[in-house]
Design a protein around this motif. Structure first.
Motif, PDB file in Angstrom:
ATOM      1  N   GLU A 157       0.872  -1.406  -0.127  1.00  0.00           N
ATOM      2  CA  GLU A 157       0.139  -0.137  -0.057  1.00  0.00           C
ATOM      3  C   GLU A 157       0.840   1.208   0.051  1.00  0.00           C
ATOM      4  N   GLU A 158       0.633   2.196  -0.904  1.00  0.00           N
ATOM      5  CA  GLU A 158       1.341   3.398  -1.104  1.00  0.00           C
ATOM      6  C   GLU A 158       0.695   4.491  -1.340  1.00  0.00           C
ATOM      7  N   ASP A 159       1.284   5.672  -0.997  1.00  0.00           N
ATOM      8  CA  ASP A 159       0.421   6.948  -1.334  1.00  0.00           C
ATOM      9  C   ASP A 159       1.033   7.541  -2.583  1.00  0.00           C
ATOM     10  N   GLU A 160       0.246   7.992  -3.526  1.00  0.00           N
ATOM     11  CA  GLU A 160       0.694   8.531  -4.884  1.00  0.00           C
ATOM     12  C   GLU A 160       0.202   9.719  -5.031  1.00  0.00           C
ATOM     13  N   VAL A 161       0.899  10.762  -5.158  1.00  0.00           N
ATOM     14  CA  VAL A 161       0.628  12.140  -5.441  1.00  0.00           C
ATOM     15  C   VAL A 161       0.953  12.438  -6.854  1.00  0.00           C
ATOM     16  N   ARG A 162      -0.132  12.921  -7.776  1.00  0.00           N
ATOM     17  CA  ARG A 162       0.144  13.068  -9.046  1.00  0.00           C
ATOM     18  C   ARG A 162      -0.528  14.294  -9.618  1.00  0.00           C
ATOM     19  N   ARG A 176      -3.469   0.341  -3.277  1.00  0.00           N
ATOM     20  CA  ARG A 176      -2.620  -1.111  -3.212  1.00  0.00           C
ATOM     21  C   ARG A 176      -2.479  -1.718  -4.288  1.00  0.00           C
ATOM     22  N   ARG A 177      -1.334  -2.390  -4.292  1.00  0.00           N
ATOM     23  CA  ARG A 177      -0.568  -2.947  -5.531  1.00  0.00           C
ATOM     24  C   ARG A 177      -0.179  -4.233  -5.216  1.00  0.00           C
ATOM     25  N   TYR A 178      -0.268  -5.110  -6.350  1.00  0.00           N
ATOM     26  CA  TYR A 178       0.297  -6.278  -6.323  1.00  0.00           C
ATOM     27  C   TYR A 178       1.398  -6.245  -7.765  1.00  0.00           C
ATOM     28  N   GLY A 179       2.533  -6.341  -7.330  1.00  0.00           N
ATOM     29  CA  GLY A 179       3.363  -6.057  -8.703  1.00  0.00           C
ATOM     30  C   GLY A 179       3.100  -4.715  -9.250  1.00  0.00           C
ATOM     31  N   ARG A 180       2.865  -4.888 -10.716  1.00  0.00           N
ATOM     32  CA  ARG A 180       2.543  -3.563 -11.390  1.00  0.00           C
ATOM     33  C   ARG A 180       0.771  -3.506 -11.666  1.00  0.00           C
TER      34      ARG A 180
END
Length: 397
Positions: A157-162, A176-180
């Motif tokens: 789980e990561e926070d992404e700011v774009r 929430r990511r699994y690989g790509r």
């Protein structure tokens, strides 16, 4: 896959899948693993019987190595079992129907009319072709919840700011990511301010300084500084687009801290940021070398255009220069201005780099023309000795 299946109460299913992956053609050539399993189990040919016996031997080995079965709910889903065999080939639908992205970053396709094309996630066993457009030969659907449960140790789980081009603002989301693969995402109300600033700066770096609301004063400062660097390369700050873009983190980032969109950035922010790049002494020297305005004999302060193609230009009504017997200069008297002489209606009548020469030369012809067009204004025979003015002649004179 077979070992884990045996431990989770789905050993026979796992062994049958393993045989299908090993023995080509068993169960047909359909892309759907469920359909191949059904056909394989209905097949009574000698080859199919041999394959079932092989699967039985593998299952026996798996049970011997893995101990007793887990008494919990059996892991009897083909997609989940297949994912255990090929965890990097778990895939998520993307874009056009039948297009998928794998956890390892590769792309894969199945025909849009294929039943597998309707699923959000697949576990892929076999592919053929190029890395980004491989053809899916065998796969099974898998649920997102099962991916998260079976591969919990690898889900991050990561926070992404774009930066969002459509809104011109920075958006935050928790992913929430699994690989790509993106398993889930939700917006963040208050993303990390440092990340927001970094995203804004990066957007400007990619799209150029034209996104910023430069004031006329800030633009004038940059062009004056560019002129100063051309006149004397030593000791002047580099305010060119190239250098400012390279050093955005140093001068712009601190000035826009707390802003979340391009609309939030003020011209004042940019002016203050540029000021930090020029020390007090340099400002004093710049005002002497490249002043913002020319002090006309009438007392008017007329702006100097440093962006002009042919050098700094002074556009001024000719009457305001009466009485001036020297050409207007900058650079502490070393650099002549390009003087664009204007009529009372602010239309160009002459461009010169030698005002005294103009007074003595072509002024005579210009005077005749101007006197005919603007009879209410003063057109002296010797403008070098006449009094400058901003007014027309008094009525009746």
């Amino acid at each position: 896959m077979v070992a884990r299946g045996a431990a989770e109460g789905a050993g026979r299913l796992a062994a049958d899948i393993a045989v299908l992956l090993t023995e080509r053609g068993l169960g047909g050539t359909t892309t759907d693993l469920d359909e191949r399993l059904r056909r394989f189990r209905q097949d009574r040919s000698p080859r199919a019987e041999d394959a079932r016996r092989l699967a039985g031997r593998w299952l026996a080995i798996a049970k011997a190595l893995g101990g007793h079965e887990n008494p919990g709910e059996p892991l009897d889903d083909p997609g989940r079992l297949l994912a255990l065999a090929y965890p990097d080939r778990i895939a998520e639908a993307r874009g056009a129907p039948g297009a998928f992205r794998l956890a390892n970053g590769r792309g894969a396709l199945v025909e849009p009319h294929d039943g597998l094309a309707r699923h959000k996630y697949l576990a892929i066993a076999e592919m053929q072709g190029a890395a980004q457009n491989a053809r899916i030969l065998l796969a099974a659907p898998i649920a997102r919840e099962d991916i998260e449960a079976d591969f919990a140790a690898h889900v991050v789980e990561e926070d992404e700011v774009r930066f969002d081009d459509n809104t011109g603002s920075v958006r935050g989301r928790r992913i929430r990511r699994y690989g790509r693969l993106v398993l889930s995402e939700k917006p963040i109300e208050k993303p990390d301010p440092t990340l927001v600033t970094a995203a804004l700066v990066e957007a400007i770096r990619k799209r150029g300084l034209g996104l910023l609301p430069w004031s006329k004063n800030a633009e004038a400062l940059r062009t004056r500084m560019a002129f100063a660097r051309r006149a004397d390369p030593e000791g002047w700050a580099d305010l060119s687009d190239e250098h400012l873009l390279e050093t955005l983190d140093d001068w712009l980032a601190p000035a826009i801290a707390g802003r979340r969109s391009l609309a939030d950035i003020r011209a004042e922010d940019l002016s203050n940021a540029l000021e930090t790049l020029i020390d007090w002494g340099a400002k004093q020297r710049l005002d002497k070398l490249a002043p913002t305005h020319f002090a006309a004999p009438t007392g008017s302060h007329v702006p100097i255009d440093y962006e002009a193609e042919n050098g700094p230009v002074l556009a001024i009504r000719v009457q305001e220069l009466y009485g001036l017997d020297r050409h207007p200069t900058i650079g502490e008297g070393r650099i002549p201005l390009v003087v664009e002489l204007l009529s009372p209606a602010h239309r160009p009548i002459q461009i010169t780099r030698d005002l005294p020469g103009f007074w003595k030369g072509s002024w005579k012809d210009v005077r005749v023309d101007m006197k005919g067009r603007y009879p209410r204004h003063l057109w002296p025979e010797d403008p070098a000795t006449a009094a400058p003015t901003t007014r027309a002649k008094p009525r009746g004179t």
